[in-house]
Design a protein around this motif. Sequence first.
Motif, PDB file in Angstrom:
ATOM      1  N   VAL A   1       0.857  -1.186   0.000  1.00 31.93           N
ATOM      2  CA  VAL A   1       0.000   0.000   0.000  1.00 31.93           C
ATOM      3  C   VAL A   1       0.894   1.237   0.000  1.00 31.93           C
ATOM      4  N   PRO A   2       0.398   2.346  -0.516  1.00 35.46           N
ATOM      5  CA  PRO A   2       1.228   3.568  -0.531  1.00 35.46           C
ATOM      6  C   PRO A   2       1.227   4.265   0.832  1.00 35.46           C
ATOM      7  N   VAL A   3       2.157   3.850   1.697  1.00 35.85           N
ATOM      8  CA  VAL A   3       2.287   4.500   3.003  1.00 35.85           C
ATOM      9  C   VAL A   3       3.037   5.819   2.809  1.00 35.85           C
ATOM     10  N   ARG A   4       2.851   6.740   3.754  1.00 42.34           N
ATOM     11  CA  ARG A   4       3.542   8.039   3.674  1.00 42.34           C
ATOM     12  C   ARG A   4       5.029   7.867   3.968  1.00 42.34           C
ATOM     13  N   LYS A   5       5.344   7.168   5.064  1.00 40.82           N
ATOM     14  CA  LYS A   5       6.718   6.859   5.450  1.00 40.82           C
ATOM     15  C   LYS A   5       6.733   5.468   6.056  1.00 40.82           C
ATOM     16  N   LEU A   6       7.829   4.757   5.851  1.00 38.48           N
ATOM     17  CA  LEU A   6       8.026   3.443   6.455  1.00 38.48           C
ATOM     18  C   LEU A   6       9.368   3.469   7.173  1.00 38.48           C
ATOM     19  N   GLN A   7       9.325   3.320   8.505  1.00 40.51           N
ATOM     20  CA  GLN A   7      10.522   3.431   9.322  1.00 40.51           C
ATOM     21  C   GLN A   7      10.662   2.192  10.204  1.00 40.51           C
ATOM     22  N   VAL A   8      11.855   2.007  10.759  1.00 39.83           N
ATOM     23  CA  VAL A   8      12.152   0.852  11.600  1.00 39.83           C
ATOM     24  C   VAL A   8      12.760   1.328  12.916  1.00 39.83           C
ATOM     25  N   ALA A   9      12.262   0.753  14.022  1.00 40.47           N
ATOM     26  CA  ALA A   9      12.817   1.037  15.349  1.00 40.47           C
ATOM     27  C   ALA A   9      13.164  -0.280  16.033  1.00 40.47           C
ATOM     28  N   VAL A  10      14.333  -0.340  16.650  1.00 38.68           N
ATOM     29  CA  VAL A  10      14.760  -1.524  17.403  1.00 38.68           C
ATOM     30  C   VAL A  10      15.403  -1.082  18.710  1.00 38.68           C
ATOM     31  N   LEU A  11      15.328  -1.944  19.696  1.00 37.06           N
ATOM     32  CA  LEU A  11      16.002  -1.656  20.957  1.00 37.06           C
ATOM     33  C   LEU A  11      17.499  -1.926  20.835  1.00 37.06           C
ATOM     34  N   VAL A  12      17.867  -3.051  20.204  1.00 32.53           N
ATOM     35  CA  VAL A  12      19.274  -3.446  20.066  1.00 32.53           C
ATOM     36  C   VAL A  12      19.585  -3.713  18.599  1.00 32.53           C
ATOM     37  N   ASP A  13      20.640  -3.080  18.104  1.00 28.75           N
ATOM     38  CA  ASP A  13      21.122  -3.313  16.739  1.00 28.75           C
ATOM     39  C   ASP A  13      22.445  -4.057  16.841  1.00 28.75           C
ATOM     40  N   ARG A  14      22.435  -5.319  16.372  1.00 25.34           N
ATOM     41  CA  ARG A  14      23.654  -6.143  16.441  1.00 25.34           C
ATOM     42  C   ARG A  14      24.554  -5.942  15.233  1.00 25.34           C
ATOM     43  N   ASN A  15      24.010  -5.376  14.173  1.00 25.25           N
ATOM     44  CA  ASN A  15      24.817  -4.959  13.027  1.00 25.25           C
ATOM     45  C   ASN A  15      25.486  -6.107  12.258  1.00 25.25           C
ATOM     46  N   PHE A  16      24.725  -7.146  11.927  1.00 24.39           N
ATOM     47  CA  PHE A  16      25.186  -8.218  11.042  1.00 24.39           C
ATOM     48  C   PHE A  16      24.242  -8.293   9.842  1.00 24.39           C
ATOM     49  N   PRO A  17      24.180  -7.251   9.015  1.00 20.74           N
ATOM     50  CA  PRO A  17      23.146  -7.215   7.972  1.00 20.74           C
ATOM     51  C   PRO A  17      23.363  -8.234   6.855  1.00 20.74           C
ATOM     52  N   ASN A  18      22.389  -9.103   6.686  1.00 17.17           N
ATOM     53  CA  ASN A  18      22.341 -10.004   5.535  1.00 17.17           C
ATOM     54  C   ASN A  18      21.262  -9.547   4.561  1.00 17.17           C
ATOM     55  N   TYR A  19      20.366  -8.696   5.039  1.00 15.36           N
ATOM     56  CA  TYR A  19      19.256  -8.177   4.245  1.00 15.36           C
ATOM     57  C   TYR A  19      19.359  -6.656   4.237  1.00 15.36           C
ATOM     58  N   PRO A  20      18.860  -6.025   3.183  1.00 13.05           N
ATOM     59  CA  PRO A  20      19.011  -4.567   3.080  1.00 13.05           C
ATOM     60  C   PRO A  20      17.991  -3.805   3.925  1.00 13.05           C
ATOM     61  N   VAL A  21      18.090  -3.947   5.223  1.00 14.00           N
ATOM     62  CA  VAL A  21      17.211  -3.216   6.135  1.00 14.00           C
ATOM     63  C   VAL A  21      18.073  -2.652   7.263  1.00 14.00           C
ATOM     64  N   ALA A  22      17.789  -1.419   7.612  1.00 18.06           N
ATOM     65  CA  ALA A  22      18.525  -0.772   8.697  1.00 18.06           C
ATOM     66  C   ALA A  22      17.514  -0.088   9.601  1.00 18.06           C
ATOM     67  N   ALA A  23      17.902   0.134  10.824  1.00  9.88           N
ATOM     68  CA  ALA A  23      17.019   0.785  11.781  1.00  9.88           C
ATOM     69  C   ALA A  23      17.166   2.299  11.685  1.00  9.88           C
ATOM     70  N   ASP A  24      16.012   2.971  11.607  1.00  5.32           N
ATOM     71  CA  ASP A  24      15.997   4.429  11.663  1.00  5.32           C
ATOM     72  C   ASP A  24      16.196   4.898  13.101  1.00  5.32           C
ATOM     73  N   TYR A  25      15.698   4.092  14.041  1.00  2.91           N
ATOM     74  CA  TYR A  25      15.777   4.408  15.467  1.00  2.91           C
ATOM     75  C   TYR A  25      16.318   3.182  16.191  1.00  2.91           C
ATOM     76  N   LYS A  26      17.367   3.378  16.975  1.00  3.19           N
ATOM     77  CA  LYS A  26      17.927   2.263  17.735  1.00  3.19           C
ATOM     78  C   LYS A  26      18.301   2.735  19.119  1.00  3.19           C
ATOM     79  N   GLY A  27      18.022   1.883  20.072  1.00  2.00           N
ATOM     80  CA  GLY A  27      18.326   2.214  21.445  1.00  2.00           C
ATOM     81  C   GLY A  27      19.768   1.968  21.799  1.00  2.00           C
ATOM     82  N   TYR A  28      20.342   0.885  21.246  1.00  2.00           N
ATOM     83  CA  TYR A  28      21.678   0.472  21.653  1.00  2.00           C
ATOM     84  C   TYR A  28      22.319  -0.316  20.522  1.00  2.00           C
TER      85      TYR A  28
END
Length: 170
Positions: free
Chosen positions: A118-145
Amino acid sequence: MKTAEPTLILNAEQIRQKIRRIAFQIYETNFEETALLLAGVAGEGYVLAKALARELEMITPFTIELIQVNLDKSQSLQPAVDLDPAASDYTDKVVVVVDDVLYTGRTLTFSLQPFLRVPVRKLQVAVLVDRNFPNYPVAADYKGYELSTTLTDHVEVVLGDEDRMGVYLR
């Protein structure tokens, strides 16, 4: 053979601080909006989304809608990703997909799928912990740690149990 005790990375108070900071970041990025949809990945991601919704309701004038993203994290391919409630219309809305840990990005990639239809206005990602081992092209816009780990480490986030609330490294 006795297994080693887990290492406490974040305690309950530190987690609450991270959640509050993420809520302020979401507000700062979306201050011109009137509504926001938080889509929490079933389990601790949904618990985190509920906590973010509570914080956002205290600091923003937004209308906050909360939904749960249901998927089977053990499956390498997802036959379907269900949203609960499923009847909502996400067209032209700001959607923040929320999960507890970003590891390879697989779970979040599957979680984003319903919102790409669907045509969303914005699509963002928030996570508490980012371990930073990306195998897929997704990143967190908001991360706690951000936490540097090895591939064999396991990060456990406990949010739903007030007595054990914390982020643990095993």
